[in-house]
Structure formats: structure tokens, C-alpha cells
Design a protein around this motif. Structure first.
Motif, PDB file in Angstrom:
ATOM      1  N   THR A 134      29.428  21.214  22.745  1.00 34.78           N
ATOM      2  CA  THR A 134      28.498  22.346  22.797  1.00 34.78           C
ATOM      3  C   THR A 134      27.833  22.436  24.162  1.00 34.78           C
ATOM      4  O   THR A 134      27.770  23.517  24.775  1.00 34.78           O
ATOM      5  N   ALA A 135      27.321  21.312  24.665  1.00 29.26           N
ATOM      6  CA  ALA A 135      26.674  21.299  25.977  1.00 29.26           C
ATOM      7  C   ALA A 135      27.657  21.692  27.074  1.00 29.26           C
ATOM      8  O   ALA A 135      27.334  22.489  27.968  1.00 29.26           O
ATOM      9  N   LEU A 136      28.871  21.148  27.008  1.00 28.33           N
ATOM     10  CA  LEU A 136      29.884  21.471  28.020  1.00 28.33           C
ATOM     11  C   LEU A 136      30.268  22.940  27.967  1.00 28.33           C
ATOM     12  O   LEU A 136      30.405  23.605  29.005  1.00 28.33           O
ATOM     13  N   GLY A 137      30.445  23.472  26.744  1.00 31.45           N
ATOM     14  CA  GLY A 137      30.840  24.871  26.614  1.00 31.45           C
ATOM     15  C   GLY A 137      29.786  25.834  27.111  1.00 31.45           C
ATOM     16  O   GLY A 137      30.096  26.808  27.811  1.00 31.45           O
ATOM     17  N   VAL A 138      28.512  25.558  26.777  1.00 27.03           N
ATOM     18  CA  VAL A 138      27.436  26.442  27.224  1.00 27.03           C
ATOM     19  C   VAL A 138      27.266  26.369  28.737  1.00 27.03           C
ATOM     20  O   VAL A 138      27.119  27.393  29.417  1.00 27.03           O
ATOM     21  N   LEU A 139      27.294  25.154  29.302  1.00 28.71           N
ATOM     22  CA  LEU A 139      27.105  24.988  30.745  1.00 28.71           C
ATOM     23  C   LEU A 139      28.223  25.670  31.533  1.00 28.71           C
ATOM     24  O   LEU A 139      27.965  26.479  32.439  1.00 28.71           O
ATOM     25  N   LEU A 140      29.467  25.376  31.184  1.00 31.58           N
ATOM     26  CA  LEU A 140      30.582  25.960  31.930  1.00 31.58           C
ATOM     27  C   LEU A 140      30.719  27.454  31.654  1.00 31.58           C
ATOM     28  O   LEU A 140      31.104  28.223  32.551  1.00 31.58           O
ATOM     29  N   GLY A 141      30.409  27.890  30.422  1.00 35.71           N
ATOM     30  CA  GLY A 141      30.470  29.320  30.122  1.00 35.71           C
ATOM     31  C   GLY A 141      29.449  30.104  30.914  1.00 35.71           C
ATOM     32  O   GLY A 141      29.736  31.212  31.396  1.00 35.71           O
ATOM     33  N   ARG A 233      30.435  32.895  27.891  1.00 35.56           N
ATOM     34  CA  ARG A 233      30.821  33.687  29.073  1.00 35.56           C
ATOM     35  C   ARG A 233      30.833  35.176  28.759  1.00 35.56           C
ATOM     36  O   ARG A 233      30.298  35.993  29.515  1.00 35.56           O
ATOM     37  N   SER A 234      31.428  35.542  27.622  1.00 36.30           N
ATOM     38  CA  SER A 234      31.506  36.954  27.255  1.00 36.30           C
ATOM     39  C   SER A 234      30.127  37.550  27.011  1.00 36.30           C
ATOM     40  O   SER A 234      29.831  38.668  27.460  1.00 36.30           O
ATOM     41  N   ALA A 235      29.264  36.810  26.306  1.00 37.85           N
ATOM     42  CA  ALA A 235      27.920  37.317  26.012  1.00 37.85           C
ATOM     43  C   ALA A 235      27.095  37.479  27.285  1.00 37.85           C
ATOM     44  O   ALA A 235      26.356  38.465  27.448  1.00 37.85           O
ATOM     45  N   PRO A 265      18.889  33.126  27.989  1.00 36.23           N
ATOM     46  CA  PRO A 265      18.292  33.126  26.645  1.00 36.23           C
ATOM     47  C   PRO A 265      18.776  34.264  25.760  1.00 36.23           C
ATOM     48  O   PRO A 265      19.010  34.076  24.563  1.00 36.23           O
ATOM     49  N   ASN A 266      18.926  35.468  26.315  1.00 34.60           N
ATOM     50  CA  ASN A 266      19.408  36.591  25.511  1.00 34.60           C
ATOM     51  C   ASN A 266      20.890  36.468  25.194  1.00 34.60           C
ATOM     52  O   ASN A 266      21.340  36.869  24.118  1.00 34.60           O
ATOM     53  N   THR A 271      25.956  32.662  20.666  1.00 28.15           N
ATOM     54  CA  THR A 271      26.380  31.273  20.814  1.00 28.15           C
ATOM     55  C   THR A 271      25.680  30.367  19.810  1.00 28.15           C
ATOM     56  O   THR A 271      26.276  29.411  19.304  1.00 28.15           O
ATOM     57  N   VAL A 272      24.410  30.667  19.494  1.00 30.31           N
ATOM     58  CA  VAL A 272      23.683  29.861  18.507  1.00 30.31           C
ATOM     59  C   VAL A 272      24.388  29.931  17.155  1.00 30.31           C
ATOM     60  O   VAL A 272      24.552  28.923  16.461  1.00 30.31           O
TER      61      VAL A 272
END
Length: 345
Positions: A134-141, A233-235, A265-266, A271-272
Motif C-alpha cells: 500500500t505504501a509503495l503503491g501510493v508513493l510511486l503512484g 496515479r489515475s485519481a 488528499p483529494n 485509493t482508500v
């Protein structure tokens, strides 16, 4: 004007907060009701599904030893396999609704007890992998979206798509060949399977478990992080053209602050939801990874139960994995309107 009309005119209109609360209550009850129906469907499906598996559990438990017909009949009576199917079904459903999942054929122990024993290793593997992917996906995305079109973005996106499409068991076997057995000059660095060597105590034991944990976690992280990266990334790309970001830049805010305080944040709202859905998928998808790495969790227990087939244990595991997905999806549905009030109106 009647007294009823006077009362209706004098009564204050319901406040906006009350309307929102009642709307959320209806929305939440609908989602919870749907989850209960899904769990009941899983309960019924699990009973009939595993009875389609070829093989006689009683003959399998005898280990090929010569057994008389009377002994086989005694075994079937002990496990209730001599009863009509409808009677087995009603007995199973009645006990399951009270928390009794039956007795394992091969272990001669309550199914709930076996689930409890295997749950700890599965949670250790699942939670570790979930936090990391999750951390890796959010950071790289986030970084890919903010620098979209550049070389790093194309590399991250291409790698995420490639790994996401790989079967987890195949990737696990590949890692065992390369990093456990060793290939050419590359030595074997990690154990081929299991959770511990069994000789260490204290902090050395913790290091030993962590050493065994590396390859299963890497396998799960590699397969799962891609979806979080792509959704994030898309969001974020959808948010980057918004007027409020242009206004923030016009006020003189640094690009990094605009990204961290306003855009991300938006963009994290979808993702959440995905995070909770992915947690359920990770729990359910751990079966193959645990089997490949001989990890002593629920996945390995499922594989053992299939070999008999151990019907009560299979039914209990199927219900657990399905319930994990359903409950976590429901939690995601209930949280999303709190993050975005437009949902559930």
C-alpha cells in the motif's frame, strides 16, 4: 385551518445534518444487509462446492490400509457422512450459525481451533505485505502522476502492469529458484520455505522468522502494489487540472506543497476504498503464496484439507476467506461516504 394543518406548519423542517444522518443510516443498513445475504450465500455455496471434489475422505484417511466394510461404515457414521445430504446440510448450517464449524477429519480437532492456530502466521504475512504494497503503491503512484509522461512514470507504470499480471505462485517459484536455490554465481540467500528454523530463541528467533518472511512478502508486494499505483496515479491525474490547484499555485505555494496539501488528499479518496478491498484480496490470495513457500498459515492448511478432502475444514476456510473479503468491502463502502459526502445520498 384545521389543528393538524397548524401543527404541520409550525413544525420545523428537518435540519440538513439530520437528513444526512438518516441518508447515511439507510445507505449503511443497505450495505450491511447485502453483506449478510452474501455471507449466507457463501455458507450454502461452501457446503455443496467441496462435495463436488472426487474422492472418498474416509478411504483417504485410512492411508490405503486394508479396512473392512464395517470399519468404513463406522468412520462414516462418526463423521455424519452416512446421513442424507439434506440432513448434513441443515446440520452444517445450524451449527455454523452458532459458531460451530464442525470437526476436522484428518486432525480430529474442532475446525475453529485449527483456524486459530494457523491465523497468526497468515496475519503476520498478510499485514506485512499489505502495509508495504500500500505504501509503495501510493508513493510511486503519486510521483508517477505528478511527473506523468516522463521516463520514470513510464517505467513505474510498465513495471506495475507487468508484475500485476503475473501469477503469484509462478513469481514465488521463480524467486525460490533464483534467491533460495541459487543460479550460477548467485548463491542461495533465503530459505526455500517454512516460517522458522526452530533452533533460535529471543531476538535471534525474530530475525530467523524475518529471514523466512522475505520471499513470501516480496512475492505478495510485487503482485499487489501495481493496482494501488495505477488507481492513485489515475485519481491524481484527474485532480491536477482542477481550478483550486491553479489558485494555490497563483498564491505562491511551492509545487511540493500544492501536491502534498491539496492534490494528494483529494485524490486518495478512491485509493482508500481500494486499500480495504485489497486487504481482503490479500487475505484470500495468500493461499497460493503460502503453499509455494510452505508457510504454516491458513493457505497451507487449505492445501492440506484439499488433499483428503477434509470437508469441514475446507468449508471453514472457504467461509473465513470469503467473509474477510465481504466484511472488508463493506467497511470500505461504509467509510467512503464519510470521506466523500456525495456518496450514499
Amino acid at each position: 385551518m384545521t389543528a393538524a394543518d397548524a401543527v404541520s406548519r409550525a413544525a420545523p423542517a428537518p435540519a440538513g445534518g439530520d437528513r444526512r444522518r438518516s441518508g447515511y443510516l439507510r445507505y449503511g443498513l443497505g450495505r450491511i444487509g447485502g453483506a449478510v445475504v452474501s455471507l449466507l450465500a457463501v455458507l450454502v455455496t461452501g457446503f455443496f462446492l467441496f462435495r463436488l471434489i472426487p474422492g472418498d475422505p474416509v478411504k483417504t484417511m485410512t492411508g490405503g490400509r486394508p479396512v473392512s466394510a464395517e470399519q468404513l461404515a463406522a468412520y462414516r457414521e462418526e463423521f455424519g457422512l452416512d446421513l442424507p445430504l439434506w440432513e448434513q446440510f441443515t446440520d452444517y448450517c445450524g451449527k455454523a450459525l452458532t459458531g460451530d464449524l464442525g470437526t476436522s477429519y484428518q486432525f480430529r480437532a474442532p475446525v475453529t481451533e485449527k483456524l486459530g492456530e494457523a491465523l497468526g502466521p497468515t496475519l503476520l504475512l498478510t499485514v506485512t505485505a499489505f502495509v508495504l504494497h500500500t505504501a509503495l503503491g501510493v508513493l510511486l503512484g503519486t510521483r508517477s502522476a505528478w511527473h506523468h509522461g516522463r521516463t520514470a512514470d513510464r517505467l513505474h507504470t510498465g513495471l506495475a502492469l507487468t508484475l500485476y499480471s503475473l501469477p503469484s505462485f509462478w513469481l514465488g517459484l521463480l524467486l525460490i529458484v533464483v534467491l533460495s536455490v541459487g543460479v550460477g554465481p548467485v548463491p542461495g540467500l533465503f530459505p526455500t520455505g517454512g516460517m522458522e528454523s526452530g533452533a533460535e530463541e529471543g531476538f535471534a528467533h525474530v530475525l530467523d522468522v524475518a529471514h523466512h518472511l522475505v520471499l513470501p512478502v516480496v512475492t505478495l508486494v510485487a503482485v499487489e502494489y501495481g493496482q494501488t499505483l495505477l488507481v492513485t496515479r489515475s485519481a491524481l491525474l484527474d485532480e491536477m487540472g482542477s481550478d483550486y490547484l491553479t489558485t494555490a499555485r497563483a498564491k505562491g505555494l511551492r509545487d511540493d506543497l500544492v501536491r502534498r496539501r491539496h492534490a494528494v488528499p483529494n485524490a486518495l479518496l478512491p485509493t482508500v476504498t481500494l486499500i480495504f478491498v485489497n486487504l481482503g484480496r490479500t487475505v484470500a490470495g495468500v493461499v497460493l503464496v503460502e503453499t509455494v513457500f510452505s508457510w504454516p498459515g491458513l493457505g497451507g492448511l487449505f492445501y492440506q484439507a484439499l488433499s483428503v478432502p477434509d470437508l469441514p475444514l475446507l468449508q471453514g476456510l472457504f467461509l473465513f476467506f470469503a467473509a474477510a473479503v465481504i466484511i472488508l468491502n463493506t467497511v470500505a463502502d461504509l467509510l467512503y461516504p464519510l470521506l466523500d459526502p456525495r456518496v450514499g445520498r
